[in-house]
Design a protein around this motif. Structure first.
Motif, PDB file in Angstrom:
ATOM      1  N   LEU A 119      36.417 -21.389 -11.015  1.00  0.00           N
ATOM      2  CA  LEU A 119      35.483 -20.299 -10.762  1.00  0.00           C
ATOM      3  C   LEU A 119      34.176 -20.815 -10.166  1.00  0.00           C
ATOM      4  CD1 LEU A 119      35.957 -18.064 -13.939  1.00  0.00           C
ATOM      5  CD2 LEU A 119      36.896 -17.730 -11.651  1.00  0.00           C
ATOM      6  N   LEU A 120      33.672 -21.953 -10.669  1.00  0.00           N
ATOM      7  CA  LEU A 120      32.446 -22.503 -10.103  1.00  0.00           C
ATOM      8  C   LEU A 120      32.702 -23.102  -8.730  1.00  0.00           C
ATOM      9  CD1 LEU A 120      29.475 -23.087 -10.332  1.00  0.00           C
ATOM     10  CD2 LEU A 120      30.009 -25.183 -11.569  1.00  0.00           C
ATOM     11  N   LYS A 121      33.847 -23.740  -8.573  1.00  0.00           N
ATOM     12  CA  LYS A 121      34.180 -24.301  -7.263  1.00  0.00           C
ATOM     13  C   LYS A 121      34.220 -23.203  -6.208  1.00  0.00           C
ATOM     14  CE  LYS A 121      36.551 -28.638  -8.162  1.00  0.00           C
ATOM     15  NZ  LYS A 121      35.732 -29.391  -7.203  1.00  0.00           N
ATOM     16  N   ARG A 122      34.767 -22.045  -6.593  1.00  0.00           N
ATOM     17  CA  ARG A 122      34.827 -20.931  -5.643  1.00  0.00           C
ATOM     18  C   ARG A 122      33.413 -20.517  -5.241  1.00  0.00           C
ATOM     19  NH1 ARG A 122      37.560 -15.675  -7.822  1.00  0.00           N
ATOM     20  NH2 ARG A 122      39.439 -16.892  -7.434  1.00  0.00           N
ATOM     21  N   ALA A 123      32.501 -20.459  -6.222  1.00  0.00           N
ATOM     22  CA  ALA A 123      31.120 -20.082  -5.912  1.00  0.00           C
ATOM     23  C   ALA A 123      30.484 -21.091  -4.959  1.00  0.00           C
ATOM     24  CB  ALA A 123      30.312 -19.980  -7.199  1.00  0.00           C
ATOM     25  N   LEU A 124      30.717 -22.380  -5.203  1.00  0.00           N
ATOM     26  CA  LEU A 124      30.134 -23.413  -4.356  1.00  0.00           C
ATOM     27  C   LEU A 124      30.700 -23.376  -2.946  1.00  0.00           C
ATOM     28  CD1 LEU A 124      30.053 -26.382  -6.905  1.00  0.00           C
ATOM     29  CD2 LEU A 124      28.193 -24.849  -6.250  1.00  0.00           C
ATOM     30  N   VAL A 125      31.990 -23.071  -2.832  1.00  0.00           N
ATOM     31  CA  VAL A 125      32.605 -22.941  -1.501  1.00  0.00           C
ATOM     32  C   VAL A 125      31.965 -21.777  -0.746  1.00  0.00           C
ATOM     33  CG1 VAL A 125      34.729 -22.341  -0.281  1.00  0.00           C
ATOM     34  CG2 VAL A 125      34.788 -24.022  -2.121  1.00  0.00           C
ATOM     35  N   GLY A 126      31.750 -20.645  -1.443  1.00  0.00           N
ATOM     36  CA  GLY A 126      31.116 -19.501  -0.799  1.00  0.00           C
ATOM     37  C   GLY A 126      29.697 -19.791  -0.367  1.00  0.00           C
ATOM     38  N   ILE A 127      28.942 -20.499  -1.212  1.00  0.00           N
ATOM     39  CA  ILE A 127      27.566 -20.873  -0.860  1.00  0.00           C
ATOM     40  C   ILE A 127      27.567 -21.806   0.341  1.00  0.00           C
ATOM     41  CG2 ILE A 127      25.517 -22.112  -1.660  1.00  0.00           C
ATOM     42  CD1 ILE A 127      26.192 -21.105  -4.493  1.00  0.00           C
TER      43      ILE A 127
END
Length: 617
Positions: free
Chosen positions: A350-358
């Motif tokens: 879930l955090l990796k997804r956020a970092l990819v989006g950022i």
């Protein structure tokens, strides 16, 4: 018959003698009292059960629609038909000796059982009412026939009770107890045989019920494996399966991450598709299919495709430039450092997804809105990603607050003077008043007018997206959005987050480089951290003050952590807990309305409230 009556009289005398001595550990000097009953009397006395005035405790958080009840109902109905001419009652209890159901073929026996609280909701464990055909079965783990004076409680001596444990055929765990009760004068050794036979039938139904879901999941897994050449995994309940390709492509830790994310996907639509990045840097796509067996969810099958395999970049603390907080009162800009987990320690999808989006938004210079709970690390996530995209760059932060001209002047000044790539971040825009919204809008227009190549981001609490109207017109200024999950939804990252925080607290506080013991880390992982990383930092700082030398122990943590910690919830459980809390808030604390909104039985809601430690006050 005379011998049977005489034996029961001798048991009554032995019980009276035992109670008269009142000393724990004394044996019962009577060959008529079995070892099981003698041991039960002693346990009852040790538990403080009053043989004259003890009362069963009532509970309202029963699972009246669960697997045990479902599998027992046809057996109990058949047993009632077979004993229609026998004035007795059939009682089903859960694994905590709480009565789930009671049925009788004679109204008079039902009235008498009501008087002794042998009714749905009441707990008949030994610690509550002493020796009986339910609680003593749990303690001994075997079928028992308790008649008359063998009961510890005087009010129960009018009854004869035959009870048998109901075990899960696969795990061997006692799931409940089946009990047949009648008046002592109507008792018969046949009751013992009847209840054991009926319990075995319920166990057989449990096996069929469990096997139905597992069989459905296994068959779907085999079909998917036969059709696909790639990696296939299946998750359901306590079962997890991986084909040979999955085991070859992914190590055990990576398989566990994929399985946990598959459980998360089970909450959504029937055929979910998602892409996540693993701790190793592998990017995988999951295509899932939910599997059902009748009305029950059996699990999910996921086809896993390896999209890319790249090394995870690492950055040292020296590579991380400080965030520069721009004051709105004309004061001096202050460099600060924020705590977050280093990129190499992040393993939660879930955090990796956020970092990819950022990363995608900052790379394309698209205005970005970063959402998440207060204190979850929105700003530091933006800083981490920007640092890796633009080494040597600068991050300028403008917090919410009054002061239109100071904020706008500071932005224009840095646009004119800055010689390095700069990320402009406007934090907590959901807290802006009307003037603040106009101010930030002018800032965003000024940044966009420069060259269209300057990255800009803003942070907001997702809890205020629907409740605050003031800042909504700002939302049109952003092209992309990313959500940073709360720390309770990424418990896998906690060890890295804790190390990061301690590394920054130690030098500042004058302490050595500290660590948490294993028990302290487990306690930290078990707490829900409603204040997220900010609250965790405060807790660790308090623990450092208590133990200036040596590793931080569990008892050094603040009391709210020690008393609030129960067990570490999985990502799926944590999300479910949040859904329950939100439903209760929407229903103003009304459990019935909350259960209806969640689509679950009220008894299931009660059970989950207790399991997740949700305090409605």
């Amino acid at each position: 018959m005379q011998e049977l009556a005489a034996r029961r009289t001798r048991i009554a005398h032995a019980r009276a003698d035992f109670l008269r001595t009142g000393r724990e550990g004394d044996g019962v000097d009577s060959p008529d009292v079995s070892d099981v009953v003698s041991a039960s009397w002693q346990r009852s006395l040790s538990a403080g059960v009053d043989p004259s005035f003890s009362h069963a405790v009532y509970h309202d958080d029963l699972d009246l629609y669960g697997r045990l009840v479902r599998c027992a109902e046809p057996v109990i109905a058949r047993l009632g038909q077979e004993t229609a001419d026998w004035p007795m009652s059939v009682v089903l209890c859960d694994s905590k000796a709480r009565i789930l159901s009671r049925s009788e073929n004679d109204r008079s026996i039902g009235v008498m059982l009501d008087r002794v609280s042998l009714a749905p909701g009441f707990n008949y464990g030994e610690e509550s009412v002493g020796t009986n055909g339910i609680g003593t079965v749990f303690e001994s783990g075997k079928p028992l026939f308790i008649v008359g004076a063998e009961h510890f409680h005087e009010e129960l001596q009018a009854f004869a009770c035959a009870g048998s444990p109901i075990r899960d055929p696969l795990t061997g765990r006692v799931e409940g107890v089946l009990d047949i009760s009648c008046l002592s004068e109507y008792s018969s050794p046949l009751m013992h045989s009847l209840v054991r036979s009926a319990a075995r039938d319920i166990e057989h139904n449990l096996l069929l019920d469990r096997s139905r879901c597992q069989q459905a999941l296994f068959e779907a897994f085999v079909r998917q494996d036969a059709r696909k050449r790639g990696a296939v995994m299946a998750v359901g309940g306590t079962v997890a399966m991986s084909n040979a390709v999955a085991q070859m492509l992914f190590n055990p830790a990576e398989q566990w991450t994929i399985q946990e994310h598959a459980r998360y996907l089970m909450i959504g639509q029937a055929h979910p598709v998602d892409t996540i990045e693993l701790a190793s840097g592998k990017v995988v796509q999951l295509r899932g299919t939910r599997i059902t067996a009748g009305n029950d969810s059996a699990g999910i099958i996921v086809a896993v495709t390896l999209v890319s395999e790249r090394a995870t970049e690492r950055a040292t603390e020296r590579d991380r430039p400080p965030i520069v907080i721009i004051p709105l009162d004309g004061g001096v800009a202050t460099p600060v450092r924020r705590e977050t987990a280093p990129m190499e320690s992040i393993i939660s999808p879930l955090l990796k997804r956020a970092l990819v989006g950022i990363s995608a938004a900052l790379t394309a210079n698209l205005p970005l809105l970063i959402m998440g709970e207060n204190g979850c690390g929105k700003l530091t996530a933006a800083q981490d990603v920007f640092t890796r995209l633009s080494p040597g760059g600068q991050c300028l932060v403008f917090d919410s607050g009054p002061g239109i001209l100071p904020r706008l002047r500071a932005v224009k000044a840095h646009l004119r003077e800055s010689v390095v790539r700069t990320l402009f971040v406007f934090t907590n825009i959901d807290r802006l008043d009307g003037d603040g919204v106009e101010d930030v809008k002018k800032c965003l227009l000024a940044i966009a007018a420069k060259d269209g190549m300057t990255p800009v981001a803003a942070t907001a609490s997702d809890a205020n997206l629907l409740s605050q109207d003031t800042f909504r017109e700002l939302l049109t200024q952003f092209d992309r959005a990313a959500t940073v999950p709360p720390i309770r939804h990424r418990i896998e990252d906690l060890p890295g987050v804790v190390l990061r925080i301690l590394s920054t607290l130690g030098p500042v506080s004058g302490h050595r480089q500290a660590r948490l013991t294993a028990s302290a880390l487990r306690m930290v992982a078990s707490y829900s951290w409603p204040g997220n990383i900010r609250q965790l930092r405060d807790a660790l700082e308090a623990a450092l003050a208590i133990r200036p030398v040596g590793d931080i122990q569990a008892e050094d943590l603040p009391s709210f952590v020690r008393h609030g910690a129960q067990r570490a919830l999985s990502t799926l459980e944590s999300i479910e807990r949040d859904m329950i809390v939100a439903a209760l808030a929407d229903a103003d604390g009304n459990r019935v309305h909350a259960a209806t909104a969640l689509g679950i039985a009220r008894s299931s809601l009660y059970r989950k409230l207790k399991a997740y430690g949700i305090d409605e006050t």
